[in-house]
Structure formats: C-alpha cells, structure tokens
Design an enzyme around this catalytic site. Structure first.
Site, short mmCIF file in Angstrom:
data_model
loop_
_atom_site.label_atom_id
_atom_site.label_comp_id
_atom_site.label_asym_id
_atom_site.label_seq_id
_atom_site.Cartn_x
_atom_site.Cartn_y
_atom_site.Cartn_z
N ASP A 84 -11.64 20.43 -42.09
CA ASP A 84 -11.16 19.20 -41.45
C ASP A 84 -11.12 18.07 -42.49
O ASP A 84 -12.13 17.81 -43.16
CB ASP A 84 -12.13 18.85 -40.31
N ASP A 105 -6.10 16.30 -46.54
CA ASP A 105 -5.88 14.91 -46.13
C ASP A 105 -5.62 14.06 -47.36
O ASP A 105 -6.53 13.54 -48.00
CB ASP A 105 -7.11 14.39 -45.37
N GLU A 135 -1.51 15.53 -43.48
CA GLU A 135 -1.56 14.30 -42.69
C GLU A 135 -0.65 13.23 -43.28
O GLU A 135 -0.58 13.04 -44.49
CB GLU A 135 -3.01 13.79 -42.64
N HIS A 177 -10.51 8.12 -34.84
CA HIS A 177 -11.71 8.94 -34.71
C HIS A 177 -12.83 8.14 -34.05
O HIS A 177 -12.88 6.92 -34.18
CB HIS A 177 -12.20 9.40 -36.08
N GLY A 178 -13.72 8.84 -33.40
CA GLY A 178 -14.89 8.19 -32.82
C GLY A 178 -14.53 7.50 -31.52
O GLY A 178 -13.55 7.83 -30.86
N HIS A 207 -5.56 13.98 -33.75
CA HIS A 207 -6.97 13.78 -34.12
C HIS A 207 -7.58 12.76 -33.17
O HIS A 207 -6.88 12.09 -32.41
CB HIS A 207 -7.05 13.26 -35.56
N ASN A 229 -8.11 17.63 -31.76
CA ASN A 229 -9.43 17.69 -32.40
C ASN A 229 -10.47 16.91 -31.60
O ASN A 229 -10.25 15.74 -31.25
CB ASN A 229 -9.36 17.06 -33.79
P1 13P Z 1 -13.33 12.56 -32.50
O1 13P Z 1 -14.63 12.53 -33.25
O2 13P Z 1 -12.83 11.23 -32.14
O3 13P Z 1 -13.40 13.49 -31.32
O4 13P Z 1 -12.23 13.15 -33.51
C1 13P Z 1 -12.42 14.38 -34.12
C2 13P Z 1 -11.39 14.63 -35.15
O5 13P Z 1 -10.28 14.15 -35.08
C3 13P Z 1 -11.74 15.49 -36.28
O6 13P Z 1 -10.75 15.55 -37.23
#
Ligand code: 13P
Length: 293
Positions: A84, A105, A135, A177-178, A207, A229
């Site tokens: 990843d 990436d 990406e 993310h997050g 993602h 993801n």
């Molecule tokens: P989250 O942590 O927001 O679920 O995203 C995971 C991700 O995109 C890993 O590449």
C-alpha cells in the site's frame, strides 16, 4: 490462494461490485481477514503499508507469514498481498520477497518522474506476475504520520498513467485517509465520471474507505470503483473492543478474577472478533460476498 489482483478486479468492474483492500497490522489482523473472506466466499486484498511492514519485521516477514497462513488455514478464495502506497524502493523489495501486487505511489513526484518510475515498475511487476496500482492526485489525510489535503485527479493525467500498462488506478476524488473532518464535502462524482470515461475499462481504486457514507460508496461502485481500501475503521473497532475488555477488569489478575484474561490470546480476542464483524460488513456493502472464483 495467493494471486495477483488483476483478475479479481476485472471481474469486479464487470460485475459492478468492489473488492475490499483491508490493511493488516499483525498476525491476528491477517487471520481475521482471511477467515472472514473464506467464510463469505469473497475475494480480498491484504494491504500492507511500509509502517505496518516495519512493525511486523519487514516485507519478507509479512510475505512469508501471509503465504504460510493462507496455506495452513486452507484458504481457497483469491487473496492478493498488496503493498500500500509504496515508494520506488519498497515496490522493488516487495516484488523480490513474494508480494503478489504492489502500489507505487509517485504522487508526490513531478508527473514526468512519476511516469518514468511507474513504467519501470510495471515491467518489473508484470515480469514476475504481480499486479500494479499507481496513483494520480494525492489522496489526502493522515497515513503513517504524513498528512496531505484531498485532491481531485486530472482525467488527462489519469489517462497518461493508464497508458503505461498499470492494472488499476487510484485517482483522488476528494477522498482522504483517516477520519473525515466535519464539513467534508463528499466524493466528487462528476470528477469520477470524467476519470472513468478517460481511463476506459480500468478498475479504479477508492482510498480512504473509512467514514464515507454507504450511499456514496455504492454510488462510487456504480461509477467504476472496483477496489476500496479500509484501514482506520478496523483499527478503531479493534482498539475499542480491547479497551472495553480492559475497562471491564478482565485483564487484571485479582483474587476474584482468576481467568488469566491477560493472556494475549484472550486479551486480543474481542478485537479480532470486532475486525471480523467490520470486514463482513464491508464485504456485504461492497457486494463481493460469494464472488470468489
Ligand atoms: P482509511 O484508513 O481511511 O480507511 O484508508 C485506508 C487506505 O486508503 C489505505 O491505503
């Protein structure tokens, strides 16, 4: 059964469902995801960030553990072991040590350099039978301590990247993310539509799967997203379940509590069960249940 992710994602795109990339952080996580995929007869992608690999002892440790676990648990559904957000160096290492899929990436690099490195890695990955994701447009948020704003990818840049022979493309459409901040405007479906048109039939990757409302997830799948993801959401339910167990005093050895709840196998079990339930919920939402073949 360890395979690359090309076929499972082509089938997902054609069948209008998505395969979940669930990031793994340790042995317990890996076992929980594999067992859930097998139970639901669903394909799955195990995502491994550089940080998680370092925590587990390195990419080779992860590859050997996953391969052995897949074999010893008798997993028959298709499982891809996927790097990843890899750097150029990490991608090369994963190709060598037995991953079946990589993400390069290069989104922080100038486009020309991103393209040159992607091209080289496409050849190396395909030569060894791995699939490769690239990406365009940085996916914002926080991952492995690095924070960036969400971007919307340029369809022309996406098309350029696809021409290099990659197998699936992560294109930012306002996802991060997050945890999503209050006031987040949601996914940019107009941009997704343009990217989908500009990139032909290539599976697109979303993602930052944590916290996107379910109706936006299903809309994204309908518009060409075939891989989603998820990491933070599993971390949250794992931590919450273990915390609850500890708060209930179950890990504390006292005269009354002689159950040896501090045994890691007992201590982590509520977290493992929580991950299994979360992964099941995602596979149902993404529509991948029963799609292993
Ligand atoms: P989250 O942590 O927001 O679920 O995203 C995971 C991700 O995109 C890993 O590449």
């Amino acid at each position: 059964m360890l395979v690359n992710a090309t076929r499972m994602l082509k089938l997902a795109k054609a069948g209008h469902y998505a395969v979940g990339q669930i990031n793994i952080n340790n042995l317990e996580w890996t076992k929980a995801v594999l067992e859930t995929a097998q139970k639901l007869n669903s394909p799955v992608i195990l995502g491994v960030s550089a940080g998680a690999a370092k925590y587990m002892g390195g990419f080779k440790v992860v590859a050997d553990m996953v391969r052995a676990m897949d074999e010893c648990l008798g997993i028959t559904v298709p499982v891809a072991l996927h790097l990843d957000h890899g750097t150029y160096e990490a991608a090369k290492t994963c190709i060598e040590v037995g991953f079946t899929s990589i993400m390069f990436d290069g989104s922080s690099l100038p486009l020309e350099e991103n393209i040159a490195k992607t091209k080289e890695l496409v050849a190396l990955a395909h030569d060894k039978g791995l699939s490769i994701e690239a990406e365009v447009g940085a996916i914002g948020g926080t991952e492995d301590g690095v924070t960036a704003d969400g971007e919307v990818a340029d369809p022309k840049e996406c098309a350029k990247m696809v021409e290099l022979g990659i197998d699936f493309l992560a294109a930012g459409i306002g996802n991060i993310h997050g945890l999503y901040p209050a006031g987040w405007k949601g996914l940019h479906f107009d941009a997704l539509d343009e990217i989908n048109k500009a990139t032909g039939n290539i599976p697109l990757v979303l993602h930052g799967g944590t916290g996107i409302p379910d109706d936006q997830i299903t809309h994204a799948i309908k518009d060409g997203v075939s891989k989603i993801n998820v990491n933070t959401e599993c971390q949250l339910v794992f931590a919450g379940a273990v915390e609850e167990y500890c708060k209930a005093g179950k890990a504390t050895p006292t005269a009354e509590n002689t159950a040896k709840g501090y045994d890691p196998r007992k201590l982590l079990k509520p977290g493992v069960e929580a991950i299994k339930a979360k992964v099941e919920e995602k596979m149902v939402l993404f529509g991948s249940v029963g799609k292993a073949c």
